[in-house]
Design an enzyme around this catalytic site. Structure first.
Site, short mmCIF file in Angstrom:
data_model
loop_
_atom_site.label_atom_id
_atom_site.label_comp_id
_atom_site.label_asym_id
_atom_site.label_seq_id
_atom_site.Cartn_x
_atom_site.Cartn_y
_atom_site.Cartn_z
N LYS A 1 0.47 -1.00 -0.02
CA LYS A 1 0.87 -0.01 -0.35
C LYS A 1 0.90 0.95 0.24
O LYS A 1 0.87 2.11 -0.79
CB LYS A 1 -1.16 0.19 1.39
CG LYS A 1 -1.49 -1.65 1.23
CD LYS A 1 -3.05 -1.38 2.31
CE LYS A 1 -2.21 -0.60 3.63
NZ LYS A 1 -1.59 -2.42 4.66
N ARG B 1 -9.39 0.47 9.07
CA ARG B 1 -9.50 -0.43 9.34
C ARG B 1 -10.42 -1.74 10.29
O ARG B 1 -10.33 -2.45 10.69
CB ARG B 1 -7.56 -0.33 10.54
CG ARG B 1 -6.52 -1.26 9.41
CD ARG B 1 -5.12 -0.68 10.55
NE ARG B 1 -4.91 -1.11 10.16
CZ ARG B 1 -3.70 -0.60 10.11
NH1 ARG B 1 -3.93 0.94 9.04
NH2 ARG B 1 -2.22 -1.28 9.38
N ARG C 1 11.41 -6.52 4.66
CA ARG C 1 11.91 -5.04 5.08
C ARG C 1 12.04 -4.59 6.87
O ARG C 1 12.46 -4.14 6.90
CB ARG C 1 9.18 -4.67 5.34
CG ARG C 1 9.33 -3.18 5.92
CD ARG C 1 7.97 -2.97 5.22
NE ARG C 1 7.38 -3.17 6.31
CZ ARG C 1 6.03 -3.03 6.55
NH1 ARG C 1 5.21 -2.59 5.49
NH2 ARG C 1 5.51 -3.13 7.73
N ARG D 1 11.30 -1.50 11.98
CA ARG D 1 9.86 -1.69 12.90
C ARG D 1 10.02 -2.78 13.83
O ARG D 1 9.70 -3.72 13.78
CB ARG D 1 9.15 -1.28 12.04
CG ARG D 1 8.80 0.33 11.42
CD ARG D 1 7.41 -0.11 10.21
NE ARG D 1 6.39 -0.43 11.17
CZ ARG D 1 4.95 -0.67 9.97
NH1 ARG D 1 5.93 0.01 9.03
NH2 ARG D 1 3.99 -0.74 10.43
P1 AMP Z 1 0.88 0.50 9.61
O1 AMP Z 1 1.61 1.23 8.74
O2 AMP Z 1 -0.92 0.50 8.12
O3 AMP Z 1 0.71 -0.95 8.98
O4 AMP Z 1 0.21 0.90 10.67
C1 AMP Z 1 1.24 0.22 11.93
C2 AMP Z 1 0.25 0.40 12.94
O5 AMP Z 1 -0.49 1.08 13.29
C3 AMP Z 1 -0.68 -0.62 13.32
O6 AMP Z 1 -0.52 -1.31 13.31
C4 AMP Z 1 -1.39 -0.44 13.89
O7 AMP Z 1 -1.46 -0.73 15.61
C5 AMP Z 1 -1.39 1.16 14.23
N1 AMP Z 1 -2.70 2.17 13.34
C6 AMP Z 1 -2.62 2.58 11.96
N2 AMP Z 1 -3.65 2.55 10.98
C7 AMP Z 1 -4.44 2.27 12.15
C8 AMP Z 1 -6.01 2.10 11.78
N3 AMP Z 1 -6.50 2.58 10.83
N4 AMP Z 1 -6.84 1.89 13.20
C9 AMP Z 1 -6.43 1.32 14.12
N5 AMP Z 1 -5.06 1.52 14.48
C10 AMP Z 1 -4.20 1.82 12.86
#
Ligand code: AMP
Length: 191
Positions: free
Chosen positions: A14, A89, A128, A134
């Protein structure tokens, strides 16, 4: 306005595809994960509030995430449109986004789901993590994130499908090939 949701599990591509799409279509990229990480790095109150939740691979509560997203949209009043990456999400987040856009005389144009199987996701994220470091890319946390995806986030798809807004694109293959397919879907919105 062109408002897209780029949907898919962790590691689906994404972020990579959003970066390419924003320059082609002149959109603002809103990645809730990136915004949370910036808050954690900057040690803001929000960052402190969510840091452990994210490190554990859990979803941040809807109320916090929705408020943050709305603030981010409001920061870009001149935007021609947005790509939402990593949001919504949960179904509650999808409903809140629809309501917020409607109140601003706008709406979601389309939702594109990047389809990638679990085995490929696990391999990609292991790679990654070597680069990103991370904490939530570590194997046990990733397992939790994939569980959150298949337990909660996947239910967002039928929500948009019922609105006739959902398209699926194969997320495995060359980055350029996937980008071409995404562009074809986006171009079909205005055709
Ligand atoms: P990502 O970089 O999109 O994989 O997001 C990393 C982390 O941020 C996720 O595993 C969640 O802990 C938190 N996070 C990001 N977007 C959301 C969302 N829309 N709702 C809830 N938690 C989120």
């Amino acid at each position: 306005m062109l408002n897209l949701v780029l949907f898919g599990p962790p590691g689906a591509g994404k972020g990579t595809q959003s970066e390419k799409l924003i320059s082609k279509y002149n959109l603002v990229h809103i990645s809730t994960g990136d915004i949370f990480r910036a808050h954690i790095k900057g040690q803001t109150d929000l960052g402190k509030q969510v840091s452990q939740i994210i490190a554990d691979g859990n979803l941040v509560p809807d109320s916090i995430t929705i408020a943050m997203l709305e603030e981010e949209i409001n920061k870009n009043p001149q935007a021609k449109g947005f790509i939402f990456d990593g949001f919504p999400r949960t179904v509650a987040q999808a409903e809140a986004l629809d309501k917020f856009l409607k109140d601003n005389n706008s709406s979601i144009t389309g939702v594109i789901a990047l389809d990638v199987n679990e085995q490929e996701l696990t391999q990609r994220i292991a790679k990654r993590q070597e680069i990103s470091g991370r904490a939530d890319d570590a194997a046990d946390k990733l397992k939790k994130r994939i569980e959150e995806y298949f337990g909660k986030t996947i239910h967002v798809l039928p929500y948009y499908e019922a609105q006739g807004k959902l398209s699926k694109v194969n997320g495995i293959g060359e980055i350029e090939t996937i980008f071409t397919e995404l562009s074809q879907v986006i171009d079909s919105y205005s055709a």
